[in-house]
Design an enzyme around this catalytic site. Structure first.
Site, PDB file in Angstrom:
ATOM      1  N   VAL A 101       5.197  -1.074  19.108  1.00  0.00           N
ATOM      2  CA  VAL A 101       3.614  -0.949  20.509  1.00  0.00           C
ATOM      3  C   VAL A 101       4.923  -0.796  21.684  1.00  0.00           C
ATOM      4  O   VAL A 101       5.114   0.084  22.154  1.00  0.00           O
ATOM      5  CB  VAL A 101       2.505  -1.595  20.435  1.00  0.00           C
ATOM      6  CG1 VAL A 101       2.312  -1.095  22.036  1.00  0.00           C
ATOM      7  CG2 VAL A 101       1.952  -1.382  19.375  1.00  0.00           C
TER       8      VAL A 101
ATOM      9  N   ASP B  94      43.003 -30.789  -7.127  1.00  0.00           N
ATOM     10  CA  ASP B  94      41.752 -31.887  -7.449  1.00  0.00           C
ATOM     11  C   ASP B  94      41.279 -32.847  -8.683  1.00  0.00           C
ATOM     12  O   ASP B  94      41.800 -32.739  -9.690  1.00  0.00           O
ATOM     13  CB  ASP B  94      40.247 -31.273  -7.131  1.00  0.00           C
ATOM     14  CG  ASP B  94      38.931 -31.813  -7.103  1.00  0.00           C
ATOM     15  OD1 ASP B  94      39.077 -32.680  -6.385  1.00  0.00           O
ATOM     16  OD2 ASP B  94      37.884 -31.406  -7.488  1.00  0.00           O
TER      17      ASP B  94
ATOM     18  N   ARG C 248       0.782  -0.753   0.141  1.00  0.00           N
ATOM     19  CA  ARG C 248      -0.260   0.159   0.399  1.00  0.00           C
ATOM     20  C   ARG C 248       0.567   0.625   0.455  1.00  0.00           C
ATOM     21  O   ARG C 248       1.719   1.663   0.310  1.00  0.00           O
ATOM     22  CB  ARG C 248      -1.125  -0.205   1.248  1.00  0.00           C
ATOM     23  CG  ARG C 248      -2.219  -0.714   1.302  1.00  0.00           C
ATOM     24  CD  ARG C 248      -2.662  -0.974   0.474  1.00  0.00           C
ATOM     25  NE  ARG C 248      -4.198  -1.147   0.319  1.00  0.00           N
ATOM     26  CZ  ARG C 248      -5.941  -0.825  -0.856  1.00  0.00           C
ATOM     27  NH1 ARG C 248      -5.475  -0.233  -1.645  1.00  0.00           N
ATOM     28  NH2 ARG C 248      -6.588  -1.684  -0.398  1.00  0.00           N
TER      29      ARG C 248
END
Length: 737
Positions: A389, A510, A14
């Site tokens: 709050v 590797d 909104r």
């Protein structure tokens, strides 16, 4: 940070503005929402004004397009923010917002799974609206702009924008909890996959608490398989960061509110109405997650347990109307009012009413007045992302008198530990906390308030915005550094030149995925004649110390490379065979853990046709390369989660490799072995190449000694990246020549 061309584009469900029409004039009024207040406060500071040339705010309009056009004719200014309304067809918006957002996501993310509505059309409308937002934002966004998307209504939006503008800077902040994976997994598979992919379109994803970050990271791993390190998620093409940013408040605004004449007048009126009464206060939006009925039960329990408070305490409870179109909310309102009526009917006297209930909006002045006069704030949601709050109440206690009772399931509980934390479902515990609050000595109230207030001052709303914007720019810089890693022709020439100029060299390579391509079964990935010839050429050079450092077991490596002068490191560093020496290990490694782990791997093998367990001397590996893709991935995530819990606080390490999950002892890795070999020869030139997560240990430990190269896409601590295994072979041929 200054850039005259940059815009900050804010996107929320909104708009924080209302368009009101009076006397044929259209007026734009800013709402008092926390986010708009936070951002306005941030950009009011002189030090932040130069960060962006313009701030645009996109959001769904709650006013008709006709009124907006009329306003645009009358005025060219929309204040601090350039307002960009998105006009959505009402029926579509209803199924998106009241449907998928608030009948599916909201209850699920707040741990009310029984309330969740599963409706395919709701999700289709959710996708449609997110796409509409993307179209509108993309019309105005420019390279260099920063997009900051807010909340659960727009989970899909980051990736929709990323698809069209791969380099744009995107932040996302979630204002509600992110639930545990056990809750999140209840969504339909396509929905949860799209939500996670949508969020990973952002560069930085913010949450209120550490707990929500961890829930999200686990969901990413379980749903899409992306791993993380230090809250950084490695995708194929970039890294994404998830972190905590506990939303702050405008502390000064609330702390100084009592100095305003309007607030003082309200405070006097309230205390005059309730002389010699202790005041308990709560304010909540109407929602089943807020625990209002449980709170009333806690207060009722107080009156039952401590009848001495009858006529000496009053509970002022304000409920703000919300989502009245959704039936569950109206049911909740009726239930609250029934409970208020019952308690008042049971305990009221002719001169006293225990619960003062209001169902309406509160203005800022009246809210602050209630904060100031309240002896106790009772803030006990059943689940809450943050709960501002609680913070506002603490800030308003300017004389440091008052007690906050706070639900331990609110995000704010992580910061406000000096509050009386309660289980919001435990009526007796809540009653005891209210009694403790009402009896708390003033000095203890002051001590607790001072500590909480200092924390709110140190990380206020300006800190929140600043922290998020800064970390967003930091992760973008990290991504740019990652993109510069690829071995370009000039870097390739530099590596080759350095190699040939060196008097002594170490090559650490590797095997699977680096020297040979992956095969259906590990035993099929045998080195061919050309590879053996290439390695022999490199290994016989007296200046070169060649090492193959692999997860393979020692017998396989020795059989393949017995005729080549090469150091062999097996099982990711568990055992080493130096040239012309036998296999050795630093210490005897305990194998007893295998009997604990093996049954779990065997169980998953039975549940996943095509998978198999490979037991090496020091490692157990569960391979799923030959399993149907979706089943293999799902089972691998389940196994990972099982193993993480099984080995927690133990000495074992779980490695999520390429179609393989390995378990081994911690402290045994390629990094330790690589460092040992390099330190033994102390060469002029070191090159380490690998493709898997197990190679990251080697890259990390050799960072200051070696040129490190990661094979294939994906984030790595390696210095460089190279496209494929074939490119490795080409590079080695150039070194050998």
């Amino acid at each position: 940070m200054e850039n005259s061309d940059r815009s900050l584009i804010l996107v929320s469900n909104r708009l924080p503005f209302q368009l009101q029409e009076q006397d044929n004039e259209v007026l734009l009024k800013q709402s008092d929402g926390g986010l708009v207040t936070a951002l306005k406060s941030y950009f009011d500071a002189a030090s932040n004004r130069s960060a962006f040339q313009q701030i645009k705010w996109f959001g769904a309009a709650d006013f008709p397009e006709k009124r907006w056009k009329k306003f645009k004719k009358q005025s060219t200014s929309t204040g601090e923010f350039a307002v960009e309304p998105v006009f959505i067809e009402p029926k579509t918006y209803n199924k998106y917002y009241n449907g998928f957002c608030n009948a599916t996501l909201w209850p699920l993310f707040h741990y009310f799974p029984s309330y969740v509505v599963y409706d395919q059309e709701f999700f289709a409308k959710y996708e449609e609206v997110n796409n509409q937002f993307a179209e509108e934002v993309l019309k105005t966004v420019k390279p260099g702009d920063t997009i900051w998307i807010h909340d659960y209504q727009l989970f899909l939006l980051p990736q929709l924008i990323r698809d069209k503008m791969p380099d744009v800077s995107i932040g996302f902040f979630l204002h509600i909890p992110f639930p545990s994976y056990e809750i999140f997994r209840l969504l339909h598979r396509p929905w949860k996959e799209k939500i996670i992919r949508g969020l990973l379109g952002a560069d930085l994803i913010g949450f209120h608490t550490h707990e929500y970050v961890q829930h999200f990271l686990k969901s990413v791993r379980m749903v899409l398989g992306y791993d993380h390190s230090y809250r950084t998620i490695s995708l194929e093409d970039r890294v994404v960061k998830a972190d905590m940013f506990p939303l702050g408040i405008d502390y000064k605004k609330f702390n100084t509110a009592s100095q305003q004449p309007e607030v003082l007048a309200q405070m006097e009126a309230i205390t005059k109405n309730f002389p010699d009464k202790k005041i308990i206060f709560s304010v909540d939006r109407l929602d089943y997650t807020k625990g209002v009925t449980h709170r009333l039960s806690g207060f009722e329990q107080l009156l039952k347990d401590h009848p001495e408070w009858i006529e000496k305490v009053v509970f002022i409870m304000v409920v703000v109307p919300s989502r009245q179109i959704i039936s569950r909310y109206n049911e909740r309102r009726i239930l609250i009012e029934e409970n208020v009526g019952r308690i008042n009917g049971k305990y009221s006297t002719l001169s006293w009413q225990p619960v003062i209930y209001r169902y309406n909006q509160l203005g800022f002045e009246e809210l602050c007045a209630l904060y100031h006069v309240a002896d106790v704030a009772l803030i006990t949601p059943l689940r809450d992302g943050m709960n501002l709050v609680a913070k506002e109440y603490v800030a308003c206690c300017s004389e440091q008198q008052g007690v906050l009772i706070l639900s331990e399931l609110a995000g704010a509980a992580n910061e406000l530990g000096e509050a009386l934390l309660v289980n919001p479902l435990d009526t007796i515990e809540m009653s005891q906390a209210i009694q403790q609050a009402l009896m708390m000595p003033p000095e203890e109230q002051r001590r607790k308030m001072q500590l909480m207030q200092k924390r709110l001052i140190d990380y206020d709303v300006n800190s929140w915005v600043n922290d998020f914007i800064y970390q967003l720019s930091e992760i973008k810089q990290q991504q740019k550094q990652e993109q510069r890693k690829y071995v370009t022709p000039s870097i390739r020439r530099e590596i080759i030149q350095s190699f040939h100029e060196a008097h002594t060299r170490n090559l650490l390579l590797d095997y699977d995925g680096t020297l040979v391509a992956y095969a259906r079964h590990p035993r099929e990935a045998v080195p061919d004649k050309d590879l053996l010839k290439l390695l022999a050429t490199l290994g016989t050079d007296p200046k070169t110390n060649l090492t193959i450092i692999s997860g393979r077991d020692s017998h396989v490596l020795e059989n393949w490379f017995k005729d080549i002068p090469v150091n062999l490191v097996a099982e990711h560093g568990a055992v080493i065979k130096r040239i012309d020496h036998t296999w050795s290990q630093e210490k005897e490694i305990d194998q007893s853990w295998k009997s604990v782990i093996r049954p779990t791997l065997d169980m998953f093998t039975k549940r996943c046709p095509g998978s198999f367990v490979e037991e090496k001397i020091h490692t157990l590996a569960w391979h799923y390369r030959n399993v149907e893709t979706e089943l293999g991935f799902t089972r691998s995530r389940e196994l990972l989660d099982t193993l993480f819990h099984l080995v927690r606080n133990g000495q074992l390490q779980v490695i999520d490799g390429n179609k393989v999950i390995e378990v081994r002892l911690a402290g045994v890795d390629k990094g330790v072995a690589a460092r040992k070999l390099v330190e033994e020869s102390n060469p002029d030139f070191v090159l380490a190449i690998g493709d898997d997560k197990t190679d990251e240990d080697m890259f990390r430990i050799l960072a200051d000694r070696a040129i490190t190269i990661k094979v294939g896409p994906g984030h790595s601590v390696a210095q460089y990246s190279i496209a494929s295994q074939r490119d490795v072979i080409r590079l080695l041929h150039e070194l050998a020549s």
